[in-house]
Enzyme design. Structure first.
Site, mmCIF file in Angstrom:
data_model
loop_
_atom_site.group_PDB
_atom_site.id
_atom_site.type_symbol
_atom_site.label_atom_id
_atom_site.label_comp_id
_atom_site.label_asym_id
_atom_site.label_seq_id
_atom_site.Cartn_x
_atom_site.Cartn_y
_atom_site.Cartn_z
ATOM 1 N N GLY A 1 4.215 5.044 -11.310
ATOM 2 C CA GLY A 1 5.090 5.780 -12.226
ATOM 3 C C GLY A 1 4.253 6.813 -12.945
ATOM 4 O O GLY A 1 3.212 7.238 -12.461
ATOM 5 N N GLY B 1 2.027 -3.397 -5.728
ATOM 6 C CA GLY B 1 2.827 -3.741 -6.897
ATOM 7 C C GLY B 1 4.209 -3.115 -6.873
ATOM 8 O O GLY B 1 4.730 -2.778 -5.802
ATOM 9 N N ASN C 1 -3.618 14.149 -6.305
ATOM 10 C CA ASN C 1 -2.586 13.226 -6.788
ATOM 11 C C ASN C 1 -1.753 12.667 -5.637
ATOM 12 O O ASN C 1 -1.451 11.476 -5.589
ATOM 13 C CB ASN C 1 -1.664 13.927 -7.802
ATOM 14 N N LYS D 1 1.730 1.967 -16.895
ATOM 15 C CA LYS D 1 0.452 1.311 -16.599
ATOM 16 C C LYS D 1 -0.139 0.855 -17.938
ATOM 17 O O LYS D 1 0.326 1.303 -19.003
ATOM 18 C CB LYS D 1 -0.489 2.241 -15.853
ATOM 19 N N CYS E 1 2.927 12.084 -13.558
ATOM 20 C CA CYS E 1 2.196 12.918 -12.589
ATOM 21 C C CYS E 1 2.478 12.592 -11.123
ATOM 22 O O CYS E 1 2.941 13.460 -10.386
ATOM 23 C CB CYS E 1 0.705 12.813 -12.867
ATOM 24 N N GLU F 1 -6.564 19.693 -14.297
ATOM 25 C CA GLU F 1 -7.067 18.504 -15.007
ATOM 26 C C GLU F 1 -6.975 17.276 -14.117
ATOM 27 O O GLU F 1 -6.064 17.165 -13.298
ATOM 28 C CB GLU F 1 -6.288 18.304 -16.313
ATOM 29 N N ARG G 1 7.373 7.564 -19.072
ATOM 30 C CA ARG G 1 7.944 8.464 -18.071
ATOM 31 C C ARG G 1 7.819 7.866 -16.659
ATOM 32 O O ARG G 1 6.754 7.406 -16.267
ATOM 33 C CB ARG G 1 7.260 9.835 -18.131
ATOM 34 N N LYS H 1 -4.076 -1.198 -5.103
ATOM 35 C CA LYS H 1 -3.419 -2.359 -5.719
ATOM 36 C C LYS H 1 -1.922 -2.305 -5.433
ATOM 37 O O LYS H 1 -1.238 -1.355 -5.824
ATOM 38 C CB LYS H 1 -3.655 -2.369 -7.235
HETATM 39 C C1 UGA Z 1 -2.921 10.490 -12.490
HETATM 40 C C2 UGA Z 1 -4.257 10.746 -11.802
HETATM 41 O O1 UGA Z 1 -4.942 9.505 -11.585
HETATM 42 C C3 UGA Z 1 -5.140 11.681 -12.633
HETATM 43 O O2 UGA Z 1 -6.341 11.977 -11.936
HETATM 44 C C4 UGA Z 1 -4.369 12.977 -12.874
HETATM 45 O O3 UGA Z 1 -5.096 13.899 -13.620
HETATM 46 C C5 UGA Z 1 -3.082 12.640 -13.606
HETATM 47 O O4 UGA Z 1 -2.302 11.741 -12.791
HETATM 48 C C6 UGA Z 1 -2.332 13.933 -13.838
HETATM 49 O O5 UGA Z 1 -1.945 14.573 -12.859
HETATM 50 O O6 UGA Z 1 -2.235 14.368 -14.983
HETATM 51 P P1 UGA Z 1 -2.086 8.805 -14.388
HETATM 52 O O7 UGA Z 1 -0.697 9.229 -14.024
HETATM 53 O O8 UGA Z 1 -2.453 8.761 -15.818
HETATM 54 O O9 UGA Z 1 -3.171 9.767 -13.689
HETATM 55 O O10 UGA Z 1 -2.252 7.339 -13.848
HETATM 56 P P2 UGA Z 1 -2.972 6.563 -12.660
HETATM 57 O O11 UGA Z 1 -4.000 5.688 -13.225
HETATM 58 O O12 UGA Z 1 -3.386 7.481 -11.596
HETATM 59 O O13 UGA Z 1 -1.773 5.641 -12.147
HETATM 60 C C7 UGA Z 1 -0.546 6.178 -11.668
HETATM 61 C C8 UGA Z 1 0.387 5.079 -11.237
HETATM 62 O O14 UGA Z 1 -0.077 4.454 -10.046
HETATM 63 C C9 UGA Z 1 0.539 3.946 -12.265
HETATM 64 O O15 UGA Z 1 1.899 3.597 -12.380
HETATM 65 C C10 UGA Z 1 -0.251 2.798 -11.673
HETATM 66 O O16 UGA Z 1 0.242 1.542 -12.067
HETATM 67 C C11 UGA Z 1 -0.038 3.038 -10.188
HETATM 68 N N1 UGA Z 1 -1.103 2.447 -9.346
HETATM 69 C C12 UGA Z 1 -2.373 2.904 -9.447
HETATM 70 C C13 UGA Z 1 -0.792 1.417 -8.482
HETATM 71 O O17 UGA Z 1 0.373 0.991 -8.362
HETATM 72 N N2 UGA Z 1 -1.794 0.889 -7.701
HETATM 73 C C14 UGA Z 1 -3.072 1.326 -7.772
HETATM 74 O O18 UGA Z 1 -3.931 0.794 -7.035
HETATM 75 C C15 UGA Z 1 -3.369 2.351 -8.674
#
Ligand code: UGA
Length: 422
Positions: A251, A247, A202, A314, A254, A145, A321, A245
């Protein structure tokens, strides 16, 4: 219409079930927790996920049950969507997957078993061994996924790609047929490659985040602005703008878990993935950076009061988690700092002995604060009345852990504003 059984109603299982029903299949979602199944049967959506509640409400051919054997027997395709949480040593805990395999092994004759749970390649022989225990014939498929929390329904129905790994054409075809209506490239491969695509995707995205966070630290030293730097880099199509981005770090359930599990798999097989070890290290350091910034302004943090605005890892989710906010809260409490928090979705946090007070509104959380840390870039935070915040808070320090606020305006309003790498 295909009859499908989905095992596990976490966010992956539930979104997969609801979306496959939306694609006109007949779906039985199974969970061993009776209370969860009862809630779902009543039409209550247990997670905060945009668009999911609506799909569940209008579903005609979606049922929820605790009866795994019956649901598995009646379906043509069985999806395993149970969790693979991280063990203390960084490895993935596969006990739920193995338990499910045991339970379905007598009901898989002629069926396709699809692994959607994220589990290491090294676990596949064990999965096969358990599934083979009744000597039945089945096709095994890995269909990872790529669902981001908050946009999971959209990610399912409008994916960048669909990855199907199988050793048999029959297995591949049966899963590919489920997604006929979706306009996306389908990647046909073997099971090991499908799993690698998931982990490597990932890990690569996590690497982008830690890379930009490292550059952000250097930007602070040389007087550059990471937002401009990332923007300038992102125009290069080979780099792209997303996941750059800076920051307080990544977290969620995943990135941290999957990156460490991949490192673990590598180590077991004699391949040290040094780059991913560094990705994890940089991520941990980002939270420390915030504490250092606070200390620079406040000195000793003992007895100081800090507001944490944003708790989820986020925006758009209530998931805590591996949330950077919770790591920060623990570190601050260890330094004897008092914390008031606010999050637009999360109203309570367990496990802090009542020391992490979650207030009902942001203004209550900033009252008498020596410093305010924005940990999650919830869009509503940009609309806060900062003049009112200034009156309510004791100090005037704002740390923007996601570089999303208007720093110049806040400085004009009399705040000491600090972002990450700007
Ligand atoms: C992530 C992947 O994006 C999905 O494609 C994958 O399916 C999912 O894990 C999974 O393995 O189930 P997710 O954990 O929901 O999805 O969140 P993301 O949007 O990827 O963000 C992950 C973390 O990275 C967040 O804490 C976000 O704040 C951080 N992040 C993201 C940053 O610090 N900077 C960025 O530019 C982007």
């Amino acid at each position: 219409m295909t009859e499908i059984c989905i095992i596990g109603t976490g966010y992956v299982g539930l979104v997969t079930g609801a979306c496959l029903e939306h694609l006109r299949h007949k779906v039985a979602c199974v969970d061993k927790h009776k209370s969860k199944v009862a809630e779902l049967r009543q039409g209550n959506c247990p997670i905060h996920e945009q668009g999911l509640e609506r799909l569940l409400q209008k579903a005609q051919k979606l049922e929820f049950t605790t009866n795994l054997k019956q649901a598995a027997s009646q379906s043509e395709i069985i999806f395993i969507c149970v969790g693979t949480p991280e063990k203390e040593d960084g490895d993935a805990d596969l006990s739920h997957v193995f338990e499910v395999c045991e339970q379905i092994s007598a009901h898989i004759d002629g069926k396709t078993v699809v692994i959607k749970s994220t589990l290491p390649i090294t676990a596949i022989p064990d999965v096969r061994k358990i599934l083979d225990s009744n000597s039945l014939s089945y096709d095994l498929v890995s269909n990872p996924e790529f669902l981001s929390q908050g946009t999971a329904v959209k990610d399912f129905l409008e994916p960048d790609r669909i990855v199907i790994g199988s050793d048999s054409d029959k297995g591949f075809d049966s899963v590919a047929s489920l997604f006929q209506e979706i306009d996306a490239p389908v990647i046909k491969t073997d099971i090991a490659s499908a799993i690698m695509i998931k982990y490597a995707s990932n890990a690569f995205l996590a690497t982008k985040v830690s890379f930009v966070n490292s550059i952000a630290r250097l930007c602070e030293k040389v007087g550059a602005n990471i937002n401009d730097v990332a923007n300038g880099m992102g125009y290069d199509k080979r780099i792209g703008k997303l996941f750059l981005k800076a920051g307080v770090g990544f977290g969620g359930s995943c990135f941290p878990k999957d990156t460490r599990a991949l490192v673990k798999t590598g180590s077991k097989l004699g391949v040290e993935l040094e780059i991913l070890k560094a990705v994890d290290g940089v991520n941990t350091f980002q939270r420390q950076l915030v504490i250092e910034k606070l200390k620079r302004h406040l000195g000793d943090l003992d007895g100081k009061q800090v507001s944490l605005l944003g708790l989820s890892y986020k925006p758009g989710t209530d998931d805590l988690r591996e949330a950077p906010a919770l790591y920060l809260a623990r570190d601050l409490l260890n330094l004897n700092t008092r914390i008031n928090a606010f999050d637009p979705i999360i109203k309570q946090v367990d496990g802090f002995d009542g020391k992490l007070a979650v207030k009902e509104e942001a203004y209550q959380a900033v009252k008498d604060a020596d410093a305010i840390i924005f940990v999650t870039e919830h869009p509503e935070f940009s609309l806060l009345d900062f003049a009112r915040i200034k009156e309510l808070a004791k100090g005037n320090i704002i740390i923007d852990g996601r570089n999303f606020l208007n720093g110049s305006k806040l400085k004009e309003a009399g705040f000491i504003y600090e972002g990450i790498g700007i």
